[in-house]
Scaffold this active site. Sequence first.
Site, short mmCIF file in Angstrom:
data_model
loop_
_atom_site.label_atom_id
_atom_site.label_comp_id
_atom_site.label_asym_id
_atom_site.label_seq_id
_atom_site.Cartn_x
_atom_site.Cartn_y
_atom_site.Cartn_z
N CYS A 65 40.34 47.11 0.98
CA CYS A 65 41.15 46.59 -0.14
C CYS A 65 41.44 45.13 0.16
O CYS A 65 40.78 44.54 1.03
CB CYS A 65 42.41 47.44 -0.38
SG CYS A 65 43.66 47.40 0.90
N GLY A 66 42.38 44.52 -0.53
CA GLY A 66 42.60 43.09 -0.35
C GLY A 66 43.07 42.73 1.05
O GLY A 66 42.43 41.96 1.76
N THR A 67 44.18 43.31 1.46
CA THR A 67 44.71 43.05 2.81
C THR A 67 44.33 44.13 3.81
O THR A 67 44.53 43.96 5.01
CB THR A 67 46.26 43.02 2.79
OG1 THR A 67 46.72 44.33 2.40
CG2 THR A 67 46.78 41.97 1.83
N GLY A 68 43.89 45.27 3.32
CA GLY A 68 43.62 46.43 4.17
C GLY A 68 44.85 47.30 4.36
O GLY A 68 44.74 48.48 4.72
N GLY A 70 47.23 48.48 2.15
CA GLY A 70 47.45 49.58 1.21
C GLY A 70 46.61 50.79 1.61
O GLY A 70 47.09 51.93 1.65
N HIS A 98 39.87 52.40 21.77
CA HIS A 98 41.23 52.74 22.19
C HIS A 98 41.94 53.72 21.26
O HIS A 98 42.78 54.49 21.72
CB HIS A 98 42.08 51.47 22.29
CG HIS A 98 41.72 50.61 23.47
ND1 HIS A 98 42.43 49.49 23.82
CD2 HIS A 98 40.71 50.71 24.38
CE1 HIS A 98 41.89 48.93 24.90
NE2 HIS A 98 40.83 49.65 25.26
N ARG A 109 39.87 40.29 1.29
CA ARG A 109 40.30 38.94 0.88
C ARG A 109 40.54 38.00 2.07
O ARG A 109 40.84 36.84 1.89
CB ARG A 109 41.56 39.02 0.02
CG ARG A 109 41.26 39.60 -1.35
CD ARG A 109 42.49 39.58 -2.26
NE ARG A 109 42.11 40.04 -3.59
CZ ARG A 109 42.90 40.73 -4.39
NH1 ARG A 109 44.12 41.05 -4.01
NH2 ARG A 109 42.48 41.10 -5.58
N ARG A 132 43.53 57.32 29.42
CA ARG A 132 44.90 57.02 28.96
C ARG A 132 44.98 56.90 27.44
O ARG A 132 46.03 57.19 26.84
CB ARG A 132 45.43 55.76 29.63
CG ARG A 132 44.73 54.47 29.24
CD ARG A 132 45.21 53.29 30.06
NE ARG A 132 44.66 52.02 29.59
CZ ARG A 132 43.43 51.59 29.84
NH1 ARG A 132 42.59 52.32 30.56
NH2 ARG A 132 43.02 50.41 29.37
N HIS A 133 43.87 56.52 26.82
CA HIS A 133 43.88 56.38 25.36
C HIS A 133 43.91 57.75 24.69
O HIS A 133 44.49 57.90 23.61
CB HIS A 133 42.67 55.56 24.90
CG HIS A 133 42.64 54.20 25.52
ND1 HIS A 133 43.61 53.26 25.27
CD2 HIS A 133 41.79 53.65 26.42
CE1 HIS A 133 43.35 52.17 25.96
NE2 HIS A 133 42.25 52.38 26.68
N ARG A 136 47.43 58.83 24.69
CA ARG A 136 48.21 58.09 23.68
C ARG A 136 47.98 58.62 22.27
O ARG A 136 48.93 58.77 21.50
CB ARG A 136 47.87 56.60 23.77
CG ARG A 136 48.44 55.99 25.04
CD ARG A 136 47.90 54.62 25.35
NE ARG A 136 48.40 54.22 26.68
CZ ARG A 136 47.92 53.21 27.38
NH1 ARG A 136 46.94 52.47 26.90
NH2 ARG A 136 48.43 52.92 28.57
C1 RB5 Z 1 45.29 44.29 -4.88
O1 RB5 Z 1 45.68 43.14 -5.55
C2 RB5 Z 1 45.93 44.37 -3.50
O2 RB5 Z 1 47.29 44.56 -3.61
C3 RB5 Z 1 45.29 45.47 -2.69
O3 RB5 Z 1 43.91 45.27 -2.64
C4 RB5 Z 1 45.75 45.58 -1.26
O4 RB5 Z 1 45.75 44.34 -0.63
C5 RB5 Z 1 47.00 46.29 -1.05
O5 RB5 Z 1 47.46 46.51 0.06
#
Ligand code: RB5
Length: 143
Positions: A65-68, A70, A98, A109, A132-133, A136
């Site tokens: 996703c955009g930031t990963g 979500g 790990h 993104r 150890r991993h 964990r």
């Molecule tokens: C979409 O705009 C963005 O919110 C989604 O891809 C993601 O980054 C959410 O965590």
Amino acid sequence: MKIGICNDHAGVEYKFRLIKYLKGKGFEVVNFGTDSVESCDYADFAHPLARAVENGEVDKGIAICGTGNGMAITLNKHCGIRAGLAWNTAVARLVKGHNDANILVMPARFVSYRMAVGMVREWLNAGFEGGRHARRIEKIPVR
Ligand code: RB5
């Protein structure tokens, strides 16, 4: 090996390119993501991938996703999932070595496609280090 892949609108392009790459390497790929760039909700695609990994329909998963975040937050609500967010090849290798991540999560993104494909390669080639991993990751589930 069968790999499930999911994405929201932010990950469509990388998803298609990765499917082509993985098929070229001989992997079977199941697409759980959206194929559209229309705005959508990552959880609608993360849950089906998580369930497919948990029930063995696929061996591993990739989520974009955009930031990963979500995807990672949603996937990790499933007790059979260890979804690890990676942003470079060293992290991708360690998330297997790990954390024994069964789903690799990437932020479309914030990384180039070249980096994304490098991360997939590292994660697929890495082995869990155990020791150890293993102790964990055994402590992760909420009991
Ligand atoms: C979409 O705009 C963005 O919110 C989604 O891809 C993601 O980054 C959410 O965590």
